[in-house]
Design an enzyme around this catalytic site. Structure first.
Site, PDB file in Angstrom:
ATOM      1  N   LYS A  44     -39.484 -60.777   5.050  1.00  0.00           N
ATOM      2  CA  LYS A  44     -40.855 -60.372   4.705  1.00  0.00           C
ATOM      3  C   LYS A  44     -40.952 -58.863   4.489  1.00  0.00           C
ATOM      4  CE  LYS A  44     -44.071 -62.118   7.555  1.00  0.00           C
ATOM      5  NZ  LYS A  44     -44.615 -62.693   8.810  1.00  0.00           N
ATOM      6  N   LYS A  46     -40.713 -56.746   6.955  1.00  0.00           N
ATOM      7  CA  LYS A  46     -41.412 -56.216   8.131  1.00  0.00           C
ATOM      8  C   LYS A  46     -40.402 -55.997   9.250  1.00  0.00           C
ATOM      9  CE  LYS A  46     -46.049 -57.528   8.935  1.00  0.00           C
ATOM     10  NZ  LYS A  46     -47.074 -58.438   9.446  1.00  0.00           N
TER      11      LYS A  46
HETATM   12  N1  C2G Z   1     -55.149 -60.614  11.065  1.00  0.00           N
HETATM   13  C1  C2G Z   1     -56.534 -60.471  11.117  1.00  0.00           C
HETATM   14  N2  C2G Z   1     -57.069 -59.252  11.373  1.00  0.00           N
HETATM   15  C2  C2G Z   1     -56.263 -58.169  11.575  1.00  0.00           C
HETATM   16  C3  C2G Z   1     -54.859 -58.318  11.541  1.00  0.00           C
HETATM   17  C4  C2G Z   1     -54.317 -59.564  11.274  1.00  0.00           C
HETATM   18  O1  C2G Z   1     -57.283 -61.456  10.921  1.00  0.00           O
HETATM   19  N3  C2G Z   1     -56.846 -56.970  11.816  1.00  0.00           N
HETATM   20  C5  C2G Z   1     -54.602 -61.955  10.786  1.00  0.00           C
HETATM   21  C6  C2G Z   1     -53.750 -61.989   9.518  1.00  0.00           C
HETATM   22  O2  C2G Z   1     -54.575 -62.145   8.362  1.00  0.00           O
HETATM   23  C7  C2G Z   1     -52.873 -63.225   9.758  1.00  0.00           C
HETATM   24  C8  C2G Z   1     -52.695 -63.201  11.296  1.00  0.00           C
HETATM   25  O3  C2G Z   1     -53.731 -62.345  11.829  1.00  0.00           O
HETATM   26  O4  C2G Z   1     -53.562 -64.417   9.392  1.00  0.00           O
HETATM   27  C9  C2G Z   1     -51.343 -62.668  11.714  1.00  0.00           C
HETATM   28  O5  C2G Z   1     -51.191 -61.397  11.121  1.00  0.00           O
HETATM   29  P1  C2G Z   1     -49.675 -60.847  10.867  1.00  0.00           P
HETATM   30  O6  C2G Z   1     -48.912 -60.978  12.129  1.00  0.00           O
HETATM   31  O7  C2G Z   1     -49.771 -59.557  10.162  1.00  0.00           O
HETATM   32  O8  C2G Z   1     -49.138 -61.998   9.882  1.00  0.00           O
HETATM   33  P2  C2G Z   1     -48.358 -61.777   8.499  1.00  0.00           P
HETATM   34  O9  C2G Z   1     -47.288 -60.775   8.678  1.00  0.00           O
HETATM   35  O10 C2G Z   1     -49.384 -61.606   7.465  1.00  0.00           O
HETATM   36  O11 C2G Z   1     -47.576 -63.185   8.369  1.00  0.00           O
HETATM   37  O12 C2G Z   1     -46.225 -67.170   6.262  1.00  0.00           O
HETATM   38  C10 C2G Z   1     -47.330 -66.340   6.593  1.00  0.00           C
HETATM   39  C11 C2G Z   1     -46.869 -65.079   7.259  1.00  0.00           C
HETATM   40  O13 C2G Z   1     -46.024 -65.371   8.356  1.00  0.00           O
HETATM   41  C12 C2G Z   1     -48.090 -64.294   7.737  1.00  0.00           C
END
Ligand code: C2G
Length: 129
Positions: A44, A46
Site C-alpha cells: 500500500k 504505507k
Molecule cells: N478513518 C476515518 N477518519 C480518520 C482516519 C481514518 O474515518 N480521521 C477511517 C478510514 O477512512 C478507514 C479506516 O478509518 O476506513 C482505517 O483507516 P486507515 O488505517 O488509514 O486505513 P487505510 O490505510 O485507508 O486502509 O483495503 C482497504 C485498506 O486496507 C484501507
C-alpha cells in the site's frame, strides 16, 4: 444478524478510527475488521509506526470489534465477504467509490472521515519530539 466488515491499517489508533468502528458496528450486530499486515502495508506504500501484532492487540480490545483477521492483499475482500456472510462493507469516504464493484455481494457504505486527526499527523508529531 446483520454482519458488517471494514478494512484498514489502524496505525497509532485514534478517535477517527474509533468513530469509524463505532458507526460501522451500530449499522449491524457484528463487526469484522480486515487488518492490513505489515507486508500488505508495504504494497500500500504505507509504513506503520506500530507492527501488526500491536495493532491487532489494540483492535481486539475495542468493544465495537467482534473479529480481526489479516488483510494480505487488495483482492481478498470478495472472498472475505462471502466467507463471513457479510451484509455491509463500510469504509471511510476517502475510499468513496473504490469498492462499488462489490455491490453484487453486499451493500457498500462510505462514512464521513473524522476531521483533524490521522495516523500521519500523530507520527509526524512523534517524530518531531
Ligand atoms: N478513518 C476515518 N477518519 C480518520 C482516519 C481514518 O474515518 N480521521 C477511517 C478510514 O477512512 C478507514 C479506516 O478509518 O476506513 C482505517 O483507516 P486507515 O488505517 O488509514 O486505513 P487505510 O490505510 O485507508 O486502509 O483495503 C482497504 C485498506 O486496507 C484501507
Amino acid at each position: 444478524m446483520k454482519r458488517i466488515i471494514t478494512y484498514g491499517t489502524f496505525d497509532t489508533f485514534h478517535w477517527g478510527h474509533m468513530e469509524l468502528l463505532r458507526r460501522a458496528r451500530e449499522m449491524g450486530d457484528w463487526l469484522a475488521v480486515g487488518l492490513s499486515t505489515d507486508e500488505f502495508n508495504t504494497i500500500k506504500g504505507k509504513r506503520a509506526y506500530l507492527p501488526y501484532k500491536r495493532r491487532l492487540e489494540i483492535l481486539q480490545a475495542i468493544k465495537y470489534v467482534d473479529l480481526v483477521f489479516a488483510e494480505n492483499d487488495w483482492g481478498q475482500k470478495r472472498d472475505d465477504i462471502i466467507k463471513y456472510n457479510i451484509d455491509t462493507l463500510v469504509m471511510g469516504d476517502d475510499w468513496q467509490g473504490h469498492f462499488d464493484t462489490l455491490a453484487d455481494v453486499c451493500s457498500v457504505v462510505y462514512l464521513t472521515r473524522t476531521k483533524d486527526i490521522s495516523s500521519t499527523l500523530i507520527k509526524h508529531t512523534l517524530e518531531k519530539q
